[in-house]
Design an enzyme around this catalytic site. Structure first.
Site, PDB file in Angstrom:
ATOM      1  N   GLY A 149       0.768  -1.344  -0.069  1.00 27.76           N
ATOM      2  CA  GLY A 149      -0.057  -0.071  -0.056  1.00 27.76           C
ATOM      3  C   GLY A 149       0.836   1.098  -0.024  1.00 27.76           C
ATOM      4  O   GLY A 149       0.571   2.399  -0.753  1.00 27.76           O
ATOM      5  N   ASP A 150       1.988   1.312   0.705  1.00 27.72           N
ATOM      6  CA  ASP A 150       2.896   2.569   0.882  1.00 27.72           C
ATOM      7  C   ASP A 150       3.583   2.612  -0.783  1.00 27.72           C
ATOM      8  O   ASP A 150       3.620   3.757  -0.981  1.00 27.72           O
ATOM      9  CB  ASP A 150       4.010   2.113   1.746  1.00 27.72           C
TER      10      ASP A 150
END
Length: 305
Positions: free
Chosen positions: A252-253
């Site tokens: 996600g990052d």
């Protein structure tokens, strides 16, 4: 000139163990391996944006311990501007991570020095924010600081991204008007909207509610199902590139950092989403948080199977 991305957020040392499965309550498992890896959602997103083509500055706090120096050095190695990283007495933030044989993870975070990132610290580095094209925030630092950073970004006329992670409850109502792009995953979208998010259809319903709360645009990341973009006028589903997942930590990052870097460089929203998805897909084929984040050349060379 490269696009300028400023990340305001957390730096954690990740203490990572692999086990056959995630432990149940009261259970002790025998782990397969252990490692310490630089992480934290803020730092991960800064590394992603830097490796994927942006000029990046990081605003955050580290402790006076050995972990703090390691965390700063890891960012300096990526040519990230660390002048706005403050050193405070005490321990740096840590994240305890268990990764199972299905590449799923469970994480416990201890804020440490991240708790010292106050609105006053943000104000000290106003010139850093002024130089940004895009400002990214997450939720691993105090809520008051996140709210202040969002407001500052809006007042400066910057593109503001909030990755509401980790989220377990609705956001303060007055934050939404300052957010250009709200980027939650399924569980975060459910926590923020109060609606279940377990399919593309329910994601659309949740995104509609979040836009109704005041967010400019919403991108819900759906793991292997890709992502959903909503702007109040309609929806667009972006299927995920198919890869063999090894470790989903920092996927996600990586998406957020990649999306921000592409958007800041002038790519369209659709192009930036696809770019972020390829970067995230590549990251899950490798173990670790920051070590798994691909470079711009990796993404450019990627060919879907």
């Amino acid at each position: 000139m490269p696009a300028k991305v400023v990340v305001i957020g957390s730096l954690n040392m990740d203490l990572v163990t692999r086990a056959p499965r995630l432990p149940r309550g009261g259970e002790t498992l025998i782990g397969q391996s252990f490692s310490t890896v630089s992480g934290g959602k803020g730092a991960n997103q800064a590394v992603a944006a830097a490796r994927l083509g942006a000029e990046v500055s990081m605003v955050g706090c580290i402790g006076s311990d050995a972990y703090g120096q390691q965390l700063r050095n890891a960012l300096l190695a990526e040519q990230i501007d660390c002048d706005a990283i403050s050193i405070v007495d005490g321990a740096s933030g840590v994240a305890l991570i268990v990764v199972d044989d299905n590449s799923q993870n469970a994480i416990v975070i201890v804020a440490g020095a991240n708790g010292a990132l106050t609105p006053a610290v943000i104000d000290r580095f106003d010139s850093v924010l002024q130089a940004a094209d895009v400002i990214i925030c997450q939720l691993e630092v105090p809520d008051a600081t996140v709210g202040h950073a969002l407001k500052c970004g809006r007042e400066l006329g910057k593109t503001v991204i909030l990755n509401p992670a980790p989220a377990s409850r609705p956001l303060p109502a007055d934050w939404y008007a300052a957010i250009d792009y709200l980027i939650p995953n399924e569980s975060e979208a459910a926590a923020l909207s109060g609606l279940p998010v377990d399919s593309l259809e329910t994601a659309e319903t949740a995104a509609t509610r979040l836009i109704g709360m005041g967010a400019g645009k919403v991108i819900i990341t759906l793991g292997a199902q890709g992502s959903l973009f909503a702007d109040g006028k309609g929806f667009q589903h972006f299927p995920a590139p198919q890869v063999h997942a090894v470790d989903t930590t920092a996927a996600g990052d990586t998406f957020v950092g990649g999306f921000a870097a592409a958007l800041a460089s002038g790519q369209s929203e659709a192009e930036a989403i696809r770019f972020g998805q390829v970067a995230a897909a590549l990251s899950v084929t490798r173990a670790g948080a920051q070590p798994s984040i691909p470079t711009l050349s990796d993404v450019q060379a990627f060919k879907a199977p």
